[in-house]
Design a protein around this motif. Sequence first.
Motif, PDB file in Angstrom:
ATOM      1  N   LEU A  94       0.840  -1.210   0.000  1.00  0.00           N
ATOM      2  CA  LEU A  94       0.000   0.000   0.000  1.00  0.00           C
ATOM      3  C   LEU A  94       0.871   1.256   0.000  1.00  0.00           C
ATOM      4  CD1 LEU A  94      -2.760  -1.184   2.509  1.00  0.00           C
ATOM      5  CD2 LEU A  94      -3.138  -0.560   0.111  1.00  0.00           C
ATOM      6  N   ARG A  95       1.949   1.225   0.798  1.00  0.00           N
ATOM      7  CA  ARG A  95       2.836   2.404   0.832  1.00  0.00           C
ATOM      8  C   ARG A  95       3.477   2.622  -0.538  1.00  0.00           C
ATOM      9  NH1 ARG A  95       3.137   0.792   6.271  1.00  0.00           N
ATOM     10  NH2 ARG A  95       4.507  -0.939   5.809  1.00  0.00           N
ATOM     11  N   GLU A  96       3.821   1.523  -1.176  1.00  0.00           N
ATOM     12  CA  GLU A  96       4.397   1.579  -2.529  1.00  0.00           C
ATOM     13  C   GLU A  96       3.394   2.199  -3.513  1.00  0.00           C
ATOM     14  OE1 GLU A  96       7.808   0.102  -4.779  1.00  0.00           O
ATOM     15  OE2 GLU A  96       7.435   0.199  -2.634  1.00  0.00           O
ATOM     16  N   GLY A 116      -5.139   5.135  10.766  1.00  0.00           N
ATOM     17  CA  GLY A 116      -5.103   3.763  11.303  1.00  0.00           C
ATOM     18  C   GLY A 116      -6.317   2.942  10.894  1.00  0.00           C
ATOM     19  N   THR A 117      -6.984   3.362   9.823  1.00  0.00           N
ATOM     20  CA  THR A 117      -8.140   2.592   9.347  1.00  0.00           C
ATOM     21  C   THR A 117      -7.713   1.680   8.193  1.00  0.00           C
ATOM     22  OG1 THR A 117      -8.724   4.424   7.902  1.00  0.00           O
ATOM     23  CG2 THR A 117      -9.856   4.326  10.043  1.00  0.00           C
ATOM     24  N   ILE A 118      -8.653   0.871   7.731  1.00  0.00           N
ATOM     25  CA  ILE A 118      -8.293  -0.157   6.735  1.00  0.00           C
ATOM     26  C   ILE A 118      -8.710   0.283   5.328  1.00  0.00           C
ATOM     27  CG2 ILE A 118      -8.508  -2.607   6.148  1.00  0.00           C
ATOM     28  CD1 ILE A 118      -7.354  -2.155   8.949  1.00  0.00           C
ATOM     29  N   VAL A 119      -7.780   0.166   4.428  1.00  0.00           N
ATOM     30  CA  VAL A 119      -8.000   0.502   3.016  1.00  0.00           C
ATOM     31  C   VAL A 119      -9.019  -0.492   2.418  1.00  0.00           C
ATOM     32  CG1 VAL A 119      -6.803   0.598   0.767  1.00  0.00           C
ATOM     33  CG2 VAL A 119      -5.640   1.427   2.844  1.00  0.00           C
ATOM     34  N   PRO A 120      -9.924  -0.013   1.530  1.00  0.00           N
ATOM     35  CA  PRO A 120     -10.889  -0.951   0.930  1.00  0.00           C
ATOM     36  C   PRO A 120     -10.202  -2.169   0.305  1.00  0.00           C
ATOM     37  CG  PRO A 120     -11.417   1.307   0.322  1.00  0.00           C
ATOM     38  CD  PRO A 120     -10.113   1.355   1.067  1.00  0.00           C
ATOM     39  N   ASP A 149       1.654 -10.768   4.981  1.00  0.00           N
ATOM     40  CA  ASP A 149       1.880 -10.118   6.264  1.00  0.00           C
ATOM     41  C   ASP A 149       0.921  -8.928   6.439  1.00  0.00           C
ATOM     42  OD1 ASP A 149       2.953  -8.196   8.035  1.00  0.00           O
ATOM     43  OD2 ASP A 149       4.950  -8.230   7.161  1.00  0.00           O
ATOM     44  N   GLY A 150       0.115  -8.990   7.525  1.00  0.00           N
ATOM     45  CA  GLY A 150      -0.762  -7.864   7.852  1.00  0.00           C
ATOM     46  C   GLY A 150      -2.076  -7.850   7.100  1.00  0.00           C
ATOM     47  N   PHE A 151      -2.529  -8.991   6.674  1.00  0.00           N
ATOM     48  CA  PHE A 151      -3.785  -9.121   5.927  1.00  0.00           C
ATOM     49  C   PHE A 151      -4.313 -10.538   6.158  1.00  0.00           C
ATOM     50  CE2 PHE A 151      -6.265 -10.359   2.281  1.00  0.00           C
ATOM     51  CZ  PHE A 151      -7.011  -9.238   1.960  1.00  0.00           C
ATOM     52  N   PRO A 152      -5.605 -10.774   6.287  1.00  0.00           N
ATOM     53  CA  PRO A 152      -6.740  -9.839   6.293  1.00  0.00           C
ATOM     54  C   PRO A 152      -6.935  -9.225   7.673  1.00  0.00           C
ATOM     55  CG  PRO A 152      -7.538 -12.120   6.345  1.00  0.00           C
ATOM     56  CD  PRO A 152      -6.053 -12.182   6.344  1.00  0.00           C
ATOM     57  N   ARG A 153      -7.270  -7.956   7.693  1.00  0.00           N
ATOM     58  CA  ARG A 153      -7.313  -7.205   8.950  1.00  0.00           C
ATOM     59  C   ARG A 153      -8.707  -6.977   9.475  1.00  0.00           C
ATOM     60  NH1 ARG A 153      -1.931  -4.636   8.389  1.00  0.00           N
ATOM     61  NH2 ARG A 153      -1.684  -3.324  10.206  1.00  0.00           N
ATOM     62  N   ASN A 154      -9.705  -7.107   8.612  1.00  0.00           N
ATOM     63  CA  ASN A 154     -11.092  -6.930   9.075  1.00  0.00           C
ATOM     64  C   ASN A 154     -12.021  -7.796   8.212  1.00  0.00           C
ATOM     65  OD1 ASN A 154     -11.292  -5.572   6.678  1.00  0.00           O
ATOM     66  ND2 ASN A 154     -11.855  -3.591   7.549  1.00  0.00           N
ATOM     67  N   GLY A 196      10.633   6.772   9.361  1.00  0.00           N
ATOM     68  CA  GLY A 196      10.061   7.762   8.454  1.00  0.00           C
ATOM     69  C   GLY A 196       8.603   7.461   8.111  1.00  0.00           C
ATOM     70  N   ARG A 197       7.977   6.524   8.816  1.00  0.00           N
ATOM     71  CA  ARG A 197       6.580   6.189   8.512  1.00  0.00           C
ATOM     72  C   ARG A 197       5.634   7.236   9.117  1.00  0.00           C
ATOM     73  NH1 ARG A 197       5.200  -0.217   9.044  1.00  0.00           N
ATOM     74  NH2 ARG A 197       3.225   0.726   9.635  1.00  0.00           N
ATOM     75  N   SER A 198       4.634   7.624   8.316  1.00  0.00           N
ATOM     76  CA  SER A 198       3.731   8.681   8.783  1.00  0.00           C
ATOM     77  C   SER A 198       2.803   8.194   9.898  1.00  0.00           C
ATOM     78  CB  SER A 198       2.907   9.227   7.612  1.00  0.00           C
ATOM     79  OG  SER A 198       2.220   8.165   6.987  1.00  0.00           O
TER      80      SER A 198
END
Length: 331
Positions: A94-96, A116-120, A149-154, A196-198
Amino acid sequence: MNERASLGNIDGGIQVGKSAPMGGLPRRKEPISATGSALARMLRLQHSLRTFYREMGKPKVCFVLGGPGAGKGTACEFLVKKHGLAHLSAGDLLREERKRAGSTYGELIESCIVQGTIVPVEITCKLLENAMNKIMTESNGEQDKFLIDGFPRNLDNLEGWTKQMDGKTDDRIVLYLNCPLEVCEARIMERAKTSGRSDDNIEALRKRFKTYEESTKGIIEHYRGIGKVREVDSSQSKEAVGDAVSKLWSRTLAMSSSHLFLLTHYGPVLTHRTQPGDLFMLIPLALHLDNFQFSYFLCFFQVDVSVIIKWRKVLTIKRSRNAWKVCLKSG
Ligand SMILES: Nc1ncnc2c1ncn2[C@@H]1O[C@H](COP(=O)(O)OP(=O)(O)OP(=O)(O)O)[C@@H](O)[C@H]1O
Ligand SMILES: O=c1ccn([C@@H]2O[C@H](COP(=O)(O)O)[C@@H](O)[C@H]2O)c(=O)[nH]1
């Protein structure tokens, strides 16, 4: 090879999935009597083979979940180095995509990350699918084991993955890195000094913790309910976590992909789960049992030689022309 992220964008457009390694059943040598039960056995066999080959051709997936800072990325890197798996971090993808020039979704992704919410799921899933396909294509289908890594989150992620991937992957297990949030917080605040992460700041972190508690934990529980969760205490040192996940991989994942099956008209007659450290060979086998009337056995498998050796009390193995023959010992 560390294949973390940087692997695709939404416009990648590669088709997912790869076809089964074999088109159909081998032809039998002798006709079988056309009784109802023989036909039923045939159909059962055909069904198990179809299922088997369908599953064999799919990329195998291990989801890696845990709180922000639980050590998912670190554990995945360890598994990549030790076991040669491909690592896809949903967050990294996603950051990419967020920084890709011309991306339609850059702003939406950034806003979700900071909040801190989840992208569609359509976005994340497409990125994952493209990245998996890229790896599979570039490795000529040889790399087919993925840590996601880090999926599925919801729930949206879970339902979207199931719908979008539509059985194209073999989702084996969920590696759950369990770590108290105070430990996670200390780690992220330390990482914030250089990342450097927002979203590596206390305000965004609290929001991420909330999303984790309210949405992601439910997904872990869902997988636990269907027996897919393998849990590791990731508050331990990096080395201890690395060791634990590596053992888990060897015991659970490697084992589940290395059965020895001998399939006959009667269904599978011999299956064996191998142990870590067993010797593996990838050999196409055409197996015959001499004493059976209709004796077309088949295997296109990872065959564990030590298993065959154990069975030598009743079986002998001969090489005949280009095939290996397994025969029942006489007497
Ligand atoms: N077992 C551990 N002990 C101490 N520090 C660790 C351990 N595992 C990871 N870390 C450190 O904690 C920080 C977070 O680790 P990592 O990036 O692997 O977590 P993550 O779960 O992927 O985080 P996120 O969800 O925020 O991407 C990193 O700086 C990493 O070096
Ligand atoms: O499947 C996903 C994964 C991540 N996100 C968003 O990205 C950030 C950061 O994720 P990390 O795993 O910590 O790198 C996360 O807070 C979400 O906003 C997502 O939406 N979906």
